[in-house]
Motif scaffolding. Structure first.
Motif, PDB file in Angstrom:
ATOM      1  N   LEU A   1      -9.019   2.948   4.780  1.00 20.80           N
ATOM      2  CA  LEU A   1      -8.430   3.573   3.728  1.00 20.80           C
ATOM      3  C   LEU A   1      -7.288   4.763   3.890  1.00 20.80           C
ATOM      4  CD1 LEU A   1     -11.975   3.866   1.948  1.00 20.80           C
ATOM      5  CD2 LEU A   1      -9.870   2.794   0.716  1.00 20.80           C
ATOM      6  N   ASP A   2      -6.220   4.694   3.171  1.00 19.51           N
ATOM      7  CA  ASP A   2      -5.309   5.810   3.362  1.00 19.51           C
ATOM      8  C   ASP A   2      -5.105   6.243   2.101  1.00 19.51           C
ATOM      9  OD1 ASP A   2      -3.303   7.420   4.261  1.00 19.51           O
ATOM     10  OD2 ASP A   2      -1.738   6.032   4.899  1.00 19.51           O
ATOM     11  N   GLY A   3      -5.499   7.319   1.584  1.00 18.30           N
ATOM     12  CA  GLY A   3      -5.309   7.656   0.070  1.00 18.30           C
ATOM     13  C   GLY A   3      -6.189   6.532  -0.706  1.00 18.30           C
ATOM     14  N   LYS A   4      -5.279   5.780  -1.624  1.00 17.77           N
ATOM     15  CA  LYS A   4      -5.947   4.739  -2.471  1.00 17.77           C
ATOM     16  C   LYS A   4      -5.529   3.273  -1.821  1.00 17.77           C
ATOM     17  CE  LYS A   4      -6.620   7.356  -6.738  1.00 17.77           C
ATOM     18  NZ  LYS A   4      -6.306   7.311  -8.270  1.00 17.77           N
ATOM     19  N   ASN A   5      -4.680   3.480  -0.811  1.00 16.77           N
ATOM     20  CA  ASN A   5      -4.385   2.134  -0.088  1.00 16.77           C
ATOM     21  C   ASN A   5      -5.396   1.710   0.702  1.00 16.77           C
ATOM     22  OD1 ASN A   5      -1.903   2.054  -1.226  1.00 16.77           O
ATOM     23  ND2 ASN A   5      -1.005   3.546   0.315  1.00 16.77           N
ATOM     24  N   LEU A   6      -5.931   0.385   0.718  1.00 15.62           N
ATOM     25  CA  LEU A   6      -6.810  -0.392   1.345  1.00 15.62           C
ATOM     26  C   LEU A   6      -6.425  -1.453   2.172  1.00 15.62           C
ATOM     27  CD1 LEU A   6      -9.841  -0.626   2.238  1.00 15.62           C
ATOM     28  CD2 LEU A   6      -9.828  -2.233  -0.083  1.00 15.62           C
ATOM     29  N   VAL A   7      -6.450  -1.356   3.200  1.00 12.95           N
ATOM     30  CA  VAL A   7      -6.239  -2.539   4.294  1.00 12.95           C
ATOM     31  C   VAL A   7      -7.632  -3.202   4.692  1.00 12.95           C
ATOM     32  CG1 VAL A   7      -5.124  -3.463   6.264  1.00 12.95           C
ATOM     33  CG2 VAL A   7      -3.982  -1.610   4.919  1.00 12.95           C
ATOM     34  N   SER A   8      -7.777  -4.613   4.305  1.00 16.61           N
ATOM     35  CA  SER A   8      -8.921  -5.333   4.876  1.00 16.61           C
ATOM     36  C   SER A   8      -8.629  -6.400   5.955  1.00 16.61           C
ATOM     37  CB  SER A   8      -9.905  -5.733   3.551  1.00 16.61           C
ATOM     38  OG  SER A   8     -10.130  -4.839   2.792  1.00 16.61           O
ATOM     39  N   ILE A   9      -9.355  -6.233   7.083  1.00 17.41           N
ATOM     40  CA  ILE A   9      -9.097  -7.164   8.272  1.00 17.41           C
ATOM     41  C   ILE A   9     -10.303  -7.997   8.415  1.00 17.41           C
ATOM     42  CG2 ILE A   9      -7.862  -7.500  10.415  1.00 17.41           C
ATOM     43  CD1 ILE A   9      -6.895  -4.307   9.978  1.00 17.41           C
ATOM     44  N   LEU A  10     -10.101  -9.154   8.562  1.00 15.87           N
ATOM     45  CA  LEU A  10     -11.379  -9.995   8.876  1.00 15.87           C
ATOM     46  C   LEU A  10     -11.359 -10.734  10.229  1.00 15.87           C
ATOM     47  CD1 LEU A  10     -14.003 -11.671   8.194  1.00 15.87           C
ATOM     48  CD2 LEU A  10     -12.602 -13.416   7.230  1.00 15.87           C
ATOM     49  N   PHE A  11     -12.398 -10.452  11.217  1.00 12.50           N
ATOM     50  CA  PHE A  11     -12.464 -10.839  12.413  1.00 12.50           C
ATOM     51  C   PHE A  11     -13.523 -11.845  12.619  1.00 12.50           C
ATOM     52  CE2 PHE A  11     -10.168  -7.038  13.064  1.00 12.50           C
ATOM     53  CZ  PHE A  11      -9.116  -7.392  13.977  1.00 12.50           C
ATOM     54  N   GLU A  12     -13.324 -12.997  13.171  1.00  9.89           N
ATOM     55  CA  GLU A  12     -14.437 -13.910  13.341  1.00  9.89           C
ATOM     56  C   GLU A  12     -14.711 -14.267  14.860  1.00  9.89           C
ATOM     57  OE1 GLU A  12     -13.708 -17.458  10.797  1.00  9.89           O
ATOM     58  OE2 GLU A  12     -14.079 -16.171   9.255  1.00  9.89           O
ATOM     59  N   ASN A  13     -16.065 -13.906  15.429  1.00 10.81           N
ATOM     60  CA  ASN A  13     -16.034 -14.129  16.832  1.00 10.81           C
ATOM     61  C   ASN A  13     -15.224 -13.387  17.460  1.00 10.81           C
ATOM     62  OD1 ASN A  13     -17.571 -15.193  19.026  1.00 10.81           O
ATOM     63  ND2 ASN A  13     -16.114 -16.833  19.144  1.00 10.81           N
ATOM     64  N   GLY A  14     -14.846 -11.997  17.020  1.00  7.95           N
ATOM     65  CA  GLY A  14     -13.945 -11.015  17.661  1.00  7.95           C
ATOM     66  C   GLY A  14     -12.464 -11.548  17.792  1.00  7.95           C
ATOM     67  N   ILE A  15     -12.087 -12.591  16.837  1.00  6.79           N
ATOM     68  CA  ILE A  15     -10.790 -13.051  16.808  1.00  6.79           C
ATOM     69  C   ILE A  15     -10.085 -12.921  15.345  1.00  6.79           C
ATOM     70  CG2 ILE A  15      -9.347 -15.169  16.859  1.00  6.79           C
ATOM     71  CD1 ILE A  15     -11.269 -16.284  19.013  1.00  6.79           C
ATOM     72  N   TYR A  16      -8.966 -12.340  15.326  1.00 11.11           N
ATOM     73  CA  TYR A  16      -8.469 -11.953  13.998  1.00 11.11           C
ATOM     74  C   TYR A  16      -8.119 -13.169  13.287  1.00 11.11           C
ATOM     75  CZ  TYR A  16      -4.500 -11.143  10.795  1.00 11.11           C
ATOM     76  OH  TYR A  16      -3.581 -10.989   9.555  1.00 11.11           O
ATOM     77  N   VAL A  17      -8.571 -13.215  11.867  1.00 11.97           N
ATOM     78  CA  VAL A  17      -8.519 -14.226  11.066  1.00 11.97           C
ATOM     79  C   VAL A  17      -7.599 -14.185   9.889  1.00 11.97           C
ATOM     80  CG1 VAL A  17      -9.721 -15.969   9.615  1.00 11.97           C
ATOM     81  CG2 VAL A  17     -10.740 -15.274  11.903  1.00 11.97           C
ATOM     82  N   PHE A  18      -7.660 -12.962   9.256  1.00 13.49           N
ATOM     83  CA  PHE A  18      -7.204 -12.612   8.082  1.00 13.49           C
ATOM     84  C   PHE A  18      -7.047 -11.271   7.458  1.00 13.49           C
ATOM     85  CE2 PHE A  18      -7.938 -12.039   3.610  1.00 13.49           C
ATOM     86  CZ  PHE A  18      -6.820 -12.558   2.762  1.00 13.49           C
ATOM     87  N   SER A  19      -6.065 -11.107   6.585  1.00 10.62           N
ATOM     88  CA  SER A  19      -5.881  -9.573   6.401  1.00 10.62           C
ATOM     89  C   SER A  19      -5.408  -9.383   4.986  1.00 10.62           C
ATOM     90  CB  SER A  19      -5.002  -8.822   7.316  1.00 10.62           C
ATOM     91  OG  SER A  19      -3.663  -9.264   7.215  1.00 10.62           O
ATOM     92  N   ASN A  20      -5.597  -8.426   4.145  1.00  7.86           N
ATOM     93  CA  ASN A  20      -5.334  -8.342   2.749  1.00  7.86           C
ATOM     94  C   ASN A  20      -5.063  -6.817   2.566  1.00  7.86           C
ATOM     95  OD1 ASN A  20      -4.823  -8.878   0.025  1.00  7.86           O
ATOM     96  ND2 ASN A  20      -7.045  -8.416  -0.396  1.00  7.86           N
ATOM     97  N   ARG A  21      -4.115  -6.636   1.772  1.00 12.26           N
ATOM     98  CA  ARG A  21      -3.560  -5.234   1.227  1.00 12.26           C
ATOM     99  C   ARG A  21      -3.783  -5.055  -0.048  1.00 12.26           C
ATOM    100  NH1 ARG A  21      -0.583  -1.868   4.365  1.00 12.26           N
ATOM    101  NH2 ARG A  21      -0.189  -3.255   5.779  1.00 12.26           N
ATOM    102  N   SER A  22      -4.246  -3.889  -0.424  1.00 11.84           N
ATOM    103  CA  SER A  22      -4.311  -3.720  -1.976  1.00 11.84           C
ATOM    104  C   SER A  22      -4.449  -2.180  -2.406  1.00 11.84           C
ATOM    105  CB  SER A  22      -5.501  -4.272  -2.731  1.00 11.84           C
ATOM    106  OG  SER A  22      -6.560  -3.790  -1.830  1.00 11.84           O
ATOM    107  N   ARG A  23      -4.232  -1.717  -3.611  1.00 10.16           N
ATOM    108  CA  ARG A  23      -4.049  -0.360  -3.879  1.00 10.16           C
ATOM    109  C   ARG A  23      -5.320  -0.118  -4.811  1.00 10.16           C
ATOM    110  NH1 ARG A  23      -1.636   4.365  -3.954  1.00 10.16           N
ATOM    111  NH2 ARG A  23      -1.610   5.632  -5.652  1.00 10.16           N
ATOM    112  N   LEU A  24      -6.108   0.519  -4.771  1.00  8.93           N
ATOM    113  CA  LEU A  24      -7.356   0.837  -5.611  1.00  8.93           C
ATOM    114  C   LEU A  24      -6.977   1.769  -6.804  1.00  8.93           C
ATOM    115  CD1 LEU A  24     -10.109   1.656  -2.797  1.00  8.93           C
ATOM    116  CD2 LEU A  24      -9.393  -0.629  -4.028  1.00  8.93           C
ATOM    117  N   LEU A  25      -7.563   1.646  -7.824  1.00  9.77           N
ATOM    118  CA  LEU A  25      -6.962   2.349  -9.220  1.00  9.77           C
ATOM    119  C   LEU A  25      -7.886   3.627  -9.523  1.00  9.77           C
ATOM    120  CD1 LEU A  25      -6.432  -0.837 -11.209  1.00  9.77           C
ATOM    121  CD2 LEU A  25      -4.767   0.294  -9.548  1.00  9.77           C
TER     122      LEU A  25
END
Length: 506
Positions: free
Chosen positions: A179-203
């Protein structure tokens, strides 16, 4: 010692330290605050204010900006995770550039670099592309205050390199939410390996129940993604950086899945604080500059790519190369010979005139005025450039129009009951809450939204079954009397929410 600089929404974060035997020893940390709105989506909108802040900090501490590495985080950075065979560095570099060829038309002069990250079946390359103008703005900013930038990295790559290089995360399946202010970056790791990331702004406002509900919805989307991939590794832990304990406890009260563990991101064993302070060092708050020290086997360096892009190379045919030296010498001799006689002939005649012209007071006054006007033009051009950069940053988020909203309403096909239909002009997010008679109608409506091609991303939190009760009273009149009958009807429905992010220009 190295200095990592990161521009957050609250100010310029600075971490100084050194890597020793795989462990980071932090020797200094500092935040240089600036006014809200100074940074929009990773683009500096008030360059003069930032210059002043950096210059004053550098004057107070001569060693504050030594060996600077810059971390950039923005939705303007395009990323791709690509599985590759064993190739030479130049081949991998060409492959990374080729990954963005299809979308190159959407960018202005794209700069591309890559790093090596673990993949499910070997090594992958993490490709990073960013418009040259974004990098150039940071380079020129630090150049104007006489601070050279040694390296520029993308924030998401730095996070992936940190997790990949930390033994504490080996084999773990979890999500990191920054979380940086209302900006959210979500990062998914499976078995310690990067799989997916998503970026959004919270209202919602931070610290409120509505804010916790939004975070819960984002985590729900990650869990659904993990399940949809039919992964053998289940997501059962989510850690948060940039969040305080109060916000975490509020989130725990509204979380939909009691089996998932929630934590503030811990400081791992490969990071050591090498100074004594009275206040507690907030590891999560400084997560981006901290992870910037973890570069992996092949670092991303957009500063080097930027410098290479400014070098123009022209291939000279071999025949011309052979003739170049003698032809150049002959031409040089002729030019010197002709210049000698021409200068000798004209020098005496013009010298007196030049002296008179230079000594003339009116000419000297005109020269000073011209220099003053030139400085004013340069200042005006700088202001215009700054305004154009601000406009580009503001316009990076799309704006909605009424016909699009009406179309979204028409897609309900009279089987979906819309409760709310809201729009955030800052993020380009349309928030929809609705009711469906059955779960198939809810899913079908989401598919119809996707088919419009209006959106870059749809976050569908899934449906929730609810029960509604309706009571009706009727009166029956007979010859001698009347009677009342009460009927109660119970109906099952399905509530769901959708966050749809409009494409730029739509």
């Amino acid at each position: 010692m190295q200095t990592i600089v990161f521009f957050s929404n609250d100010g310029i974060q600075i971490i100084q330290g050194a890597m020793k035997r795989g462990q980071l020893i932090v020797s200094h940390f500092q935040t240089l605050p600036f006014e809200p709105g100074t940074l929009i989506n990773g683009v500096i909108t008030n360059e003069d204010a930032v210059k002043l802040i950096i210059a004053e900090a550098a004057a107070n501490n001569k060693k504050l900006f030594k060996n600077v590495k810059l971390i950039i985080d923005s939705s303007l950075i395009a990323i791709k995770n690509v599985a590759v065979p064993k190739l030479k560095p130049k081949e991998l570099e060409a492959l990374a550039v080729a990954e963005f060829e299809d979308s190159a038309g959407n960018y202005e002069e794209l700069l591309v670099d890559y790093s090596m990250i673990p993949g499910p079946e070997g090594m992958n390359i993490f490709c990073c592309g960013i418009e040259k103008r974004v990098v150039e703005a940071y380079v020129n900013l630090f150049k104007s205050v006489n601070i050279p930038i040694m390296s520029i990295d993308a924030g998401l790559n730095a996070i992936v390199q940190y997790v990949s290089g930390s033994k504490d995360y080996n084999g773990m399946t979890f999500a990191i939410n920054i979380l940086d202010g209302k900006n959210l970056v979500s990062i998914l790791f499976e078995n310690g390996i990067y799989v997916f990331s998503n970026r959004s702004r919270l209202l919602a406002e931070r610290g409120t129940n509505a804010f916790a509900e939004e975070l819960s919805g984002k985590l729900s989307s990650l869990i659904q993604f993990n399940k949809s991939q039919k992964s053998e590794y289940s997501l059962n832990m989510s850690v948060y950086a940039g969040m305080d304990e109060y916000e975490l406890n509020t989130l725990k009260t509204v979380i939909f899945d009691p089996e998932i563990a929630l934590f503030i991101i811990p400081q791992t064993s490969n990071i050591k604080i090498g100074f004594k302070i009275e206040e507690v060092f907030d590891f999560g708050k400084f997560i981006y500059p901290i992870v910037g020290f973890f570069t992996g086997s092949k670092p991303i360096n957009l500063a080097v790519v930027y410098k290479k892009s400014n070098i123009v190379k022209k291939e000279i045919p071999i025949a011309y190369k052979v003739l170049a030296l003698p032809a150049g010498m002959m031409l040089l001799f002729l030019l010197i010979f002709a210049a000698f006689f021409a200068l000798n002939y004209n020098a005496q005649n013009k010298l007196a005139g030049f002296n008179d012209y230079i000594s003339n007071q009116n000419n000297q006054d005109d020269y000073l005025k011209a220099n003053a006007l030139s400085d004013e033009v340069t200042a005006i051009e700088a202001q215009i450039t700054n305004m154009e950069r601000i406009n580009k940053a503001i316009n990076s988020n799309p704006k909605v129009v009424s016909d699009k909203m009406n179309h979204l309403v028409s897609l309900t096909n009279s089987v979906i009951e819309l409760n709310t239909l809201g729009y955030d002009g800052t993020t380009g997010a349309i928030h929809i809450t609705a009711m469906a008679k059955n779960e198939l109608d809810a899913s079908a409506y989401v598919e119809r939204l996707k088919a419009t091609q209006y959106f870059t991303q749809l976050d569908y939190t899934g449906y929730e079954q609810v029960t509604t009760t309706r009571t009706e009273t009727s009166t029956t009149t007979l010859t001698t009397s009347s009677s009342k009958t009460t009927n109660t009807t119970t109906t099952k429905a399905y509530s769901f929410t959708v966050d749809a992010y409009l494409k730029a220009g739509v």
